[in-house]
Design a protein around this motif. Structure first.
Motif, short mmCIF file in Angstrom:
data_model
loop_
_atom_site.label_atom_id
_atom_site.label_comp_id
_atom_site.label_asym_id
_atom_site.label_seq_id
_atom_site.Cartn_x
_atom_site.Cartn_y
_atom_site.Cartn_z
N UNK A 51 0.84 -1.19 0.00
CA UNK A 51 0.00 0.00 0.00
C UNK A 51 0.88 1.25 0.00
N UNK A 52 0.58 2.17 -0.89
CA UNK A 52 1.23 3.48 -0.92
C UNK A 52 0.34 4.42 -0.14
N UNK A 53 0.83 4.82 1.01
CA UNK A 53 -0.01 5.63 1.90
C UNK A 53 -0.23 7.03 1.35
N UNK A 54 0.70 7.50 0.51
CA UNK A 54 0.55 8.86 -0.02
C UNK A 54 -0.55 8.92 -1.07
N UNK A 55 -0.55 7.97 -2.00
CA UNK A 55 -1.50 8.02 -3.12
C UNK A 55 -2.76 7.21 -2.87
N UNK A 56 -2.72 6.27 -1.90
CA UNK A 56 -3.87 5.39 -1.65
C UNK A 56 -3.96 4.26 -2.63
N UNK A 57 -2.89 4.07 -3.46
CA UNK A 57 -2.87 2.98 -4.43
C UNK A 57 -2.22 1.75 -3.80
N UNK A 58 -2.55 0.58 -4.36
CA UNK A 58 -1.94 -0.65 -3.84
C UNK A 58 -1.69 -1.61 -4.99
N UNK A 59 -0.68 -2.45 -4.76
CA UNK A 59 -0.42 -3.56 -5.67
C UNK A 59 -0.73 -4.85 -4.93
N UNK A 60 -1.54 -5.72 -5.58
CA UNK A 60 -1.92 -6.99 -4.98
C UNK A 60 -1.21 -8.10 -5.74
#
Length: 712
Positions: A51-60
Motif C-alpha cells: 500500500x502506498x499511503x501517499x496516493x492510496x494505491x496498492x499492488x496486490x
C-alpha cells in the motif's frame, strides 16, 4: 507469524532501503535474499498487498497459484469497500474496518517508530464459509513507512481450534453435569495412595487440583462427617488397598452408603442426611489390577428418606392388613353370633306359636318376641350397612330445619321402653338453650344420640340411673350455636386403657356381665363418624364401677325463621293414625315377591283401601295404561324386579301422555336404601322412598300424607 519470519521481513525492508540509497551494492546477495523471502512468504501466505499511503494505491500480488505471479493495481479503499460489501460476514465487518481502512493505516504508520505489526481475522462467504487473516506490517525507512499486508486462509486452523474448544466445552459440561449429581469428585491414584480433586475447567483448562494423601484424607473425612455407626464400613470399602482388589473390568464400580453426622441427634432413621460414595475404575495395570479410579459422592437424602418412608408405609400396610384380617375374622365371628341369636329366637318362637294356636295369649307372646328379635336383627344389619357406607365415602348428611328439643324427645321416647325394662331411671334435664331451631340431619342426629343411650342402657345395671342434658354455650361465630349434649350413667364404667379403643369398630369390653348382650360393637364407631362429619367432637370419661359420661359437642347453624319444615313422615307422625281409614282409595302394589305382596296387601287392606298388585314393572305399566285416568290413587313400587325394574316403570309412567301420569304419587319400597338409590328414584319421578322391611307406622304416615294432606 513467528519471530524468525518477522526478523527476516524486518531485515528485508532494511535491505530494500539501503539498495535504494546506494545503487547496486550487494546485488547478488539481495537476489538470494529475495528468493529466500519469497519462499517464506509463499509457504505461509497466499496474497501480498503493498500500500502506498501517499496516493492510496496498492499492488496486490498473488503468492500461490499456477506459479505465475498475478499482480493487480488499483485504489486500495475501492478494493476494501468491495470486499466489505460482497464477502465479509456482517458480524466481522467492524473488526475488519478497525484494522484495514486506509485511514487506520495512515494513523498507525504515523505512530510507528521502527517496526509494528497487527492482525485481523474475519469470515467470508464464498461457496463455503472461510476464515481469512490479514497480517499488516509497518516498517519505517527514514521518513517513510512501508505498509505490506500479507493475507492467508486460516479456515483449517480455525476449524481445528473450534474442535478443541468444543472438546474443552464438552469436558467442562461433563464436569459441570457431574457436579450437579455428585457434590464432590476425586481422581485417585491407588498405587501411590494419593488423590486429586476434580474441579471445573477454568480459562487455563485446569481439571485436577492439588495432590493429597488418600488414606489420610478419607480418614479425616470419616472422622469429621460420617456417623460413627457407619464409619467402619465406609473405611473398610473406601481405601486404596481394597479398591485395587475390588475394582475389576467386569466389576468397575464399588459403592457404599453412609449417614452424615448431625448437630442434633435423631431417633428416626429418615431424619439423617444420606450420602452414596462411588468408586469407578479408570485405569488398570498389565495384570488387570486397578491403578486409578474416580471417587464421587452423591447426596441421596431425599431418595433415601422416601425409600425409608415407603418401607415404613409397606410395613404399616402389612400390619394393617394383618389387623384387618383379624378384625374381619372377629367381625364374622361377632356377626355370626349376633345374627344367629335373633334368628334362633324368631324360628324358636314361631315353632312355639305353631304349637299353641289354641292359646291366643301364648301365641301373642310369641309374635311379640318375634317382632322384637326382628327389630334387633334389622338394627344389626343397618349398622353393618352404615359402616360399609362410611368406609366407601357414601355416608352423606341431609341437612334440614329441625328442633333440638323435638329430636331429644323422639330419642327419649324410643329408648325409654328399654330403660324401663331394666327398671332404670331416665332423668332428662330441661334444655339450657336459647336457640332451639337449627339446621342438621335429623335422622343422623337421632342415630348418634340413640346409639349412646342404648350403650348406656346396655352397660348399666338394673335400677341404675341415666341422665341427659343439653346446654348451649356462647360462641363468637355469627349464625351458629355451640351445643353440648351430655349422656351420663352410673353403670359398670370402663378401664382407662379400654377408653382409648371405645370408638374402634367391633370393640367391646371383656366383661361377663354384658358378654351375652346382642351388639356388633359398631354403634359408637358410626356415631363418632357422624359427629365428625357434622364438624363436631365426641368424648368419653369413665371409671370402673362408677359409670361413664359421653359428651357430644356440635356447632350447628341456627335458623333465622323458626318455622318448622314439614316432611311427609313428620307430618304424618304428628297425626293420630290409630283408627285411620283410607276407604274409597285404590292402591297398586308392585312387588315380585309373593309373601311381600301378601304382607303389603294385608296391611293396606286393613285400612279400607282397595289393593291391586303387579309382579313386575312391565305388568304395572300395562295395568296403569289399561285402567282409566284417575283409576289408581297411589302406587307402591318395588325397585329390583324381573322384566322391568321400578326405576324404568316409574320413568315410563311419568312420560305417558295422561294428566294423572304426572301427578299420581309413586312411593318406592325397597331394600336398597343408600343415598344414591334414593337420589336415582327422585330423578325418575318417585315421590318418596320407604325401606324394607316395612315399618307399618311409616307406611301409614306416607299414605296419610299422599292421599289426604298433599291433596288438601
Amino acid at each position: 507469524m513467528n519471530v524468525r519470519d518477522q526478523q527476516n521481513i524486518k531485515e528485508k525492508a532494511g535491505t530494500y532501503s539501503r539498495r535504494d540509497a546506494g545503487g547496486g551494492m550487494g546485488l547478488e546477495t539481495d537476489i538470494r535474499e529475495d528468493a529466500r523471502m519469497a519462499a517464506i512468504l509463499k509457504s505461509r501466505y497466499t496474497m501480498l498487498n503493498v500500500v502506498d499511503l501517499d496516493t492510496g494505491q496498492c499492488e496486490r500480488v498473488q503468492l500461490k497459484g499456477s506459479g505465475k505471479q498475478n499482480v493487480q493495481s488499483g485504489d486500495y479503499m475501492t478494493h476494501i469497500e468491495r470486499v466489505l460489501s460482497e464477502y465479509i460476514c456482517p458480524t466481522d465487518q467492524d473488526a475488519f474496518r478497525r484494522v484495514m481502512t486506509l485511514e487506520h493505516l495512515r494513523s498507525q504508520a504515523a505512530r510507528t517508530e521502527e517496526y509494528y505489526e497487527e492482525t485481523c481475522q474475519y469470515r467470508i462467504h464464498t461457496d463455503r464459509l472461510q476464515w481469512l487473516e490479514q497480517h499488516v506490517i509497518y516498517s519505517r525507512q527514514e521518513e517513510r513507512v512501508l505498509v505490506n499486508i500479507l493475507g492467508r486462509d486460516i479456515t483449517r486452523e480455525k476449524e481445528q481450534e473450534m474442535r478443541q474448544l468444543k472438546e474443552l466445552k464438552e469436558r467442562a459440561d461433563v464436569i459441570s453435569g457431574l457436579s450437579r449429581l455428585f457434590f464432590v469428585a476425586y481422581y485417585m491414584d491407588l498405587e501411590r495412595d494419593t488423590f486429586r480433586r476434580v474441579i471445573g475447567l477454568d480459562e487455563a483448562g485446569e481439571v485436577l487440583g492439588k495432590e493429597e494423601g488418600c488414606t489420610e484424607g478419607l480418614a479425616r473425612h470419616a472422622e469429621n462427617v460420617i456417623l460413627q455407626d457407619d464409619r467402619e464400613t465406609y473405611l473398610k470399602v473406601m481405601n486404596c488397598r481394597n479398591l485395587m482388589q475390588s475394582l475389576q473390568k467386569d466389576r468397575p464400580v464399588v459403592t457404599v452408603e453412609y449417614r452424615k453426622k448431625q448437630k442434633k441427634q435423631f431417633n428416626e432413621p429418615d431424619a439423617y442426611g444420606w450420602v452414596r460414595a462411588t468408586a469407578v475404575l479408570v485405569q488398570t495395570g498389565e495384570k488387570g489390577e486397578a491403578k486409578t479410579a474416580l471417587y464421587m459422592a452423591q447426596d441421596i437424602t431425599l431418595g433415601k428418606q422416601k425409600e425409608i418412608r415407603e418401607h415404613r408405609a409397606l410395613q404399616v400396610a402389612y400390619e394393617a392388613a394383618i389387623r384387618a384380617n383379624a378384625s374381619k375374622n372377629e367381625f364374622l365371628s361377632h356377626m355370626s353370633h349376633n345374627i344367629r341369636t335373633p334368628m334362633n329366637e324368631i324360628i324358636g318362637m314361631a315353632t312355639v306359636a305353631g304349637a299353641h294356636l289354641d292359646s291366643p295369649e301364648r301365641t301373642f307372646e310369641c309374635l311379640d318376641s318375634i317382632l322384637g328379635s326382628g327389630r334387633n336383627l334389622l338394627s344389626l344389619l343397618n349398622e353393618v350397612l352404615d359402616m360399609s357406607r362410611i368406609e366407601a365415602g357414601r355416608f352423606v348428611l341431609d341437612e334440614k330445619r329441625i328442633s333440638l328439643s323435638g329430636i331429644m324427645q323422639e330419642v327419649i321416647h324410643d329408648i325409654r321402653p328399654e330403660a324401663e325394662e331394666k327398671r332404670q331411671e331416665l332423668r332428662v334435664y330441661p334444655m339450657q338453650a336459647v336457640n332451639d331451631a337449627v339446621y342438621a340431619d335429623p335422622a343422623k342426629l337421632r342415630q348418634v344420640f340413640y346409639s349412646i343411650l342404648k350403650n348406656a342402657v346396655m352397660y348399666t345395671q338394673e335400677g341404675g340411673l341415666l341422665e341427659v342434658s343439653v346446654t348451649e354455650k356462647e360462641t363468637k361465630e355469627y349464625g351458629y350455636g355451640y351445643y353440648d349434649f351430655v349422656f351420663a350413667d352410673n353403670g359398670i364404667g370402663m378401664e382407662e386403657e379400654f377408653q382409648k379403643h371405645i370408638f374402634e369398630p367391633f370393640c367391646r369390653a371383656e366383661d361377663s356381665r354384658v358378654s351375652q348382650l346382642l351388639s356388633t360393637g359398631l354403634g359408637l364407631t358410626i356415631a363418632q363418624n357422624i359427629v365428625y362429619m357434622m364438624g363436631g367432637d365426641i368424648s368419653v370419661t369413665s371409671k370402673p364401677g362408677e359409670g361413664s359420661q359421653f359428651t357430644v359437642t356440635l356447632y350447628l347453624r341456627q335458623q333465622r325463621n323458626t318455622q318448622k319444615a314439614e316432611s311427609p313422615s313428620d307430618a304424618a307422625e304428628e297425626s293420630s293414625l290409630a283408627n285411620v281409614s283410607f276407604e274409597g282409595y285404590r292402591i297398586l302394589v308392585v312387588e315380585d315377591n309373593e309373601i311381600n305382596r301378601e304382607i303389603a296387601a294385608e296391611i293396606i287392606g286393613s285400612t279400607g283401601a282397595v289393593v291391586e298388585s303387579a309382579v313386575n314393572g312391565r305388568e304395572a305399566l300395562e295395568l296403569f295404561l289399561d285402567k282409566g285416568e284417575g283409576y289408581y290413587n297411589l302406587i307402591f313400587m318395588d325397585i329390583q324386579m324381573p322384566v322391568m325394574n321400578g326405576y324404568d316403570a316409574t320413568y315410563a309412567i311419568r312420560h305417558l301422555k295422561r294428566r294423572d301420569a304426572k301427578t299420581i304419587p309413586i312411593v318406592a319400597i325397597s331394600a336398597n336404601s343408600f343415598p344414591e338409590d334414593i337420589s336415582e328414584g327422585k330423578d325418575v319421578g318417585m315421590n318418596e322412598h320407604l325401606s324394607k322391611p316395612l315399618d307399618v307406622s311409616r307406611m301409614m304416615a306416607s299414605m296419610d300424607y299422599w292421599l289426604n294432606k298433599s291433596s288438601s
